[in-house]
Design a protein around this motif. Structure first.
Motif, PDB file in Angstrom:
ATOM      1  N   LYS A 152       9.832  -3.553   3.653  1.00 15.47           N
ATOM      2  CA  LYS A 152       9.385  -4.182   2.388  1.00 15.47           C
ATOM      3  C   LYS A 152       7.821  -5.113   2.636  1.00 15.47           C
ATOM      4  CE  LYS A 152      13.908  -4.864   0.546  1.00 15.47           C
ATOM      5  NZ  LYS A 152      14.965  -5.605   0.490  1.00 15.47           N
ATOM      6  N   VAL A 153       7.001  -4.938   1.553  1.00 16.16           N
ATOM      7  CA  VAL A 153       5.671  -5.373   1.784  1.00 16.16           C
ATOM      8  C   VAL A 153       5.699  -6.941   1.753  1.00 16.16           C
ATOM      9  CG1 VAL A 153       3.532  -5.577   0.584  1.00 16.16           C
ATOM     10  CG2 VAL A 153       4.867  -3.564   0.339  1.00 16.16           C
TER      11      VAL A 153
ATOM     12  N   ILE B 231      -2.575   0.187   1.251  1.00 11.59           N
ATOM     13  CA  ILE B 231      -2.096   1.223   1.985  1.00 11.59           C
ATOM     14  C   ILE B 231      -0.591   0.957   2.066  1.00 11.59           C
ATOM     15  CG2 ILE B 231      -1.814   2.404   4.065  1.00 11.59           C
ATOM     16  CD1 ILE B 231      -4.820   2.836   4.035  1.00 11.59           C
ATOM     17  N   MET B 232      -0.540  -0.220   2.647  1.00 10.15           N
ATOM     18  CA  MET B 232       0.961  -0.938   3.023  1.00 10.15           C
ATOM     19  C   MET B 232       1.794  -1.006   1.731  1.00 10.15           C
ATOM     20  SD  MET B 232       0.574  -0.816   6.247  1.00 10.15           S
ATOM     21  CE  MET B 232       2.050  -1.595   6.858  1.00 10.15           C
ATOM     22  N   THR B 233       1.233  -1.252   0.792  1.00 10.24           N
ATOM     23  CA  THR B 233       2.029  -1.327  -0.538  1.00 10.24           C
ATOM     24  C   THR B 233       2.412   0.292  -0.987  1.00 10.24           C
ATOM     25  OG1 THR B 233       0.899  -3.266  -1.186  1.00 10.24           O
ATOM     26  CG2 THR B 233       1.889  -2.005  -3.043  1.00 10.24           C
ATOM     27  N   LEU B 234       1.453   1.118  -0.940  1.00  7.90           N
ATOM     28  CA  LEU B 234       1.932   2.384  -1.317  1.00  7.90           C
ATOM     29  C   LEU B 234       2.898   3.047  -0.239  1.00  7.90           C
ATOM     30  CD1 LEU B 234      -1.826   3.736  -2.440  1.00  7.90           C
ATOM     31  CD2 LEU B 234       0.414   3.219  -3.877  1.00  7.90           C
ATOM     32  N   VAL B 235       2.614   2.618   1.116  1.00 10.14           N
ATOM     33  CA  VAL B 235       3.556   3.234   2.077  1.00 10.14           C
ATOM     34  C   VAL B 235       5.118   2.873   1.540  1.00 10.14           C
ATOM     35  CG1 VAL B 235       4.477   2.973   4.373  1.00 10.14           C
ATOM     36  CG2 VAL B 235       2.077   3.322   3.881  1.00 10.14           C
ATOM     37  N   ALA B 236       5.162   1.423   1.416  1.00  8.36           N
ATOM     38  CA  ALA B 236       6.666   0.826   1.074  1.00  8.36           C
ATOM     39  C   ALA B 236       7.128   1.365  -0.348  1.00  8.36           C
ATOM     40  CB  ALA B 236       6.607  -0.484   1.051  1.00  8.36           C
ATOM     41  N   LEU B 237       6.304   1.876  -1.045  1.00  9.42           N
ATOM     42  CA  LEU B 237       6.793   2.270  -2.446  1.00  9.42           C
ATOM     43  C   LEU B 237       7.081   3.688  -2.292  1.00  9.42           C
ATOM     44  CD1 LEU B 237       6.812   2.518  -5.709  1.00  9.42           C
ATOM     45  CD2 LEU B 237       4.202   3.163  -5.600  1.00  9.42           C
ATOM     46  N   PHE B 238       6.391   4.663  -1.522  1.00 11.51           N
ATOM     47  CA  PHE B 238       6.475   6.105  -1.493  1.00 11.51           C
ATOM     48  C   PHE B 238       7.825   6.219  -0.384  1.00 11.51           C
ATOM     49  CE2 PHE B 238       1.946   7.033  -2.612  1.00 11.51           C
ATOM     50  CZ  PHE B 238       2.264   7.178  -4.154  1.00 11.51           C
ATOM     51  N   LYS B 239       8.083   5.315   0.359  1.00 13.83           N
ATOM     52  CA  LYS B 239       9.233   5.310   1.115  1.00 13.83           C
ATOM     53  C   LYS B 239      10.598   5.217   0.050  1.00 13.83           C
ATOM     54  CE  LYS B 239      11.004   5.211   5.155  1.00 13.83           C
ATOM     55  NZ  LYS B 239      11.150   6.671   6.136  1.00 13.83           N
ATOM     56  N   ARG B 240      10.297   4.107  -0.575  1.00 14.49           N
ATOM     57  CA  ARG B 240      11.675   3.921  -1.645  1.00 14.49           C
ATOM     58  C   ARG B 240      11.637   5.141  -2.675  1.00 14.49           C
ATOM     59  NH1 ARG B 240       8.969  -0.919  -2.657  1.00 14.49           N
ATOM     60  NH2 ARG B 240       8.649  -0.018  -4.801  1.00 14.49           N
ATOM     61  N   ASN B 241      10.186   5.518  -3.046  1.00 15.92           N
ATOM     62  CA  ASN B 241      10.484   6.493  -4.412  1.00 15.92           C
ATOM     63  C   ASN B 241       9.186   7.444  -4.126  1.00 15.92           C
ATOM     64  OD1 ASN B 241      10.326   7.942  -6.925  1.00 15.92           O
ATOM     65  ND2 ASN B 241      10.033   5.909  -8.045  1.00 15.92           N
TER      66      ASN B 241
ATOM     67  N   CYS C 230      -3.605  -9.165   3.859  1.00 16.38           N
ATOM     68  CA  CYS C 230      -2.792  -9.314   5.080  1.00 16.38           C
ATOM     69  C   CYS C 230      -1.550  -8.494   5.070  1.00 16.38           C
ATOM     70  CB  CYS C 230      -2.415 -10.835   5.212  1.00 16.38           C
ATOM     71  SG  CYS C 230      -1.512 -11.445   3.924  1.00 16.38           S
ATOM     72  N   SER C 231      -1.240  -7.696   3.976  1.00 20.50           N
ATOM     73  CA  SER C 231       0.128  -7.269   3.979  1.00 20.50           C
ATOM     74  C   SER C 231       0.808  -6.323   5.297  1.00 20.50           C
ATOM     75  CB  SER C 231       0.182  -5.945   2.772  1.00 20.50           C
ATOM     76  OG  SER C 231       0.076  -6.938   1.635  1.00 20.50           O
ATOM     77  N   VAL C 232       1.989  -6.607   5.585  1.00 17.25           N
ATOM     78  CA  VAL C 232       2.724  -6.051   6.822  1.00 17.25           C
ATOM     79  C   VAL C 232       3.970  -5.394   6.093  1.00 17.25           C
ATOM     80  CG1 VAL C 232       1.511  -7.003   8.487  1.00 17.25           C
ATOM     81  CG2 VAL C 232       3.683  -7.980   7.612  1.00 17.25           C
ATOM     82  N   LEU C 233       4.531  -4.697   6.627  1.00 17.67           N
ATOM     83  CA  LEU C 233       6.095  -4.058   6.272  1.00 17.67           C
ATOM     84  C   LEU C 233       6.875  -4.963   7.177  1.00 17.67           C
ATOM     85  CD1 LEU C 233       5.672  -0.345   5.644  1.00 17.67           C
ATOM     86  CD2 LEU C 233       5.346  -2.238   3.907  1.00 17.67           C
TER      87      LEU C 233
END
Length: 157
Positions: free
Chosen positions: A53-54, A105-115, A46-49
């Protein structure tokens, strides 16, 4: 109550403030990227940003997200181009049943936005709390690596 979802303001009425964000997204707004998995915030489907943030939308009451920036799977790319993480998942065929894909996907989007240069170890750490019951973990890691390449070549993170 007003929510900012995928860059547009949505007015909600007659909804209890304790209603989980996931229910509003899927039932009221017909945004089906986030999935109902466990209902306890444990699986990640169910993850969203929220403000980048996830967050697990199944356990997030809508009263806590008013006037914050909510992004669902439907809002991470523009009309012409997929997000590099989405493209990586397609290129590496990283979905089997697809149920976990939203959370991954949402977790990776947040990660790659940060790093955008996250190491494989950092990627594994971020994805550790997203459950995949089909066992496509190897393909998911390949998709993450592919997304890093696309981002390095100028793709928008």
């Amino acid at each position: 109550m007003q929510l900012n979802i995928n860059g547009r303001w949505v007015e909600l009425s007659n909804i209890s403030p304790s209603t989980p964000l996931l229910y509003v997204l899927r039932n009221d707004l017909k945004l089906n990227g986030p999935k109902y998995g466990c209902g306890l915030g444990e699986c990640g489907a169910c993850s969203v940003l929220i403000d980048g943030k996830v967050v697990r939308s199944c356990s997030t009451p809508i009263s806590t997200v008013e006037n914050r920036k909510i992004t669902t799977l439907e809002g991470i790319s523009d009309a012409d181009t997929l997000h590099p993480v989405q493209q990586g998942f397609i290129d590496e065929q990283a979905a089997q049943c697809g149920y976990c894909t939203n959370g991954m996907i949402m977790t990776l989007v947040a990660l790659f936005k940060r790093n955008p240069n996250a190491s494989e170890e950092e990627i594994k750490k971020e994805l550790a709390f997203n459950l995949c019951r089909c066992g496509t973990h190897v393909e998911i890691l390949k998709a993450a690596k592919k997304a890093k390449i696309i981002i390095a070549q100028g793709g928008k993170a």
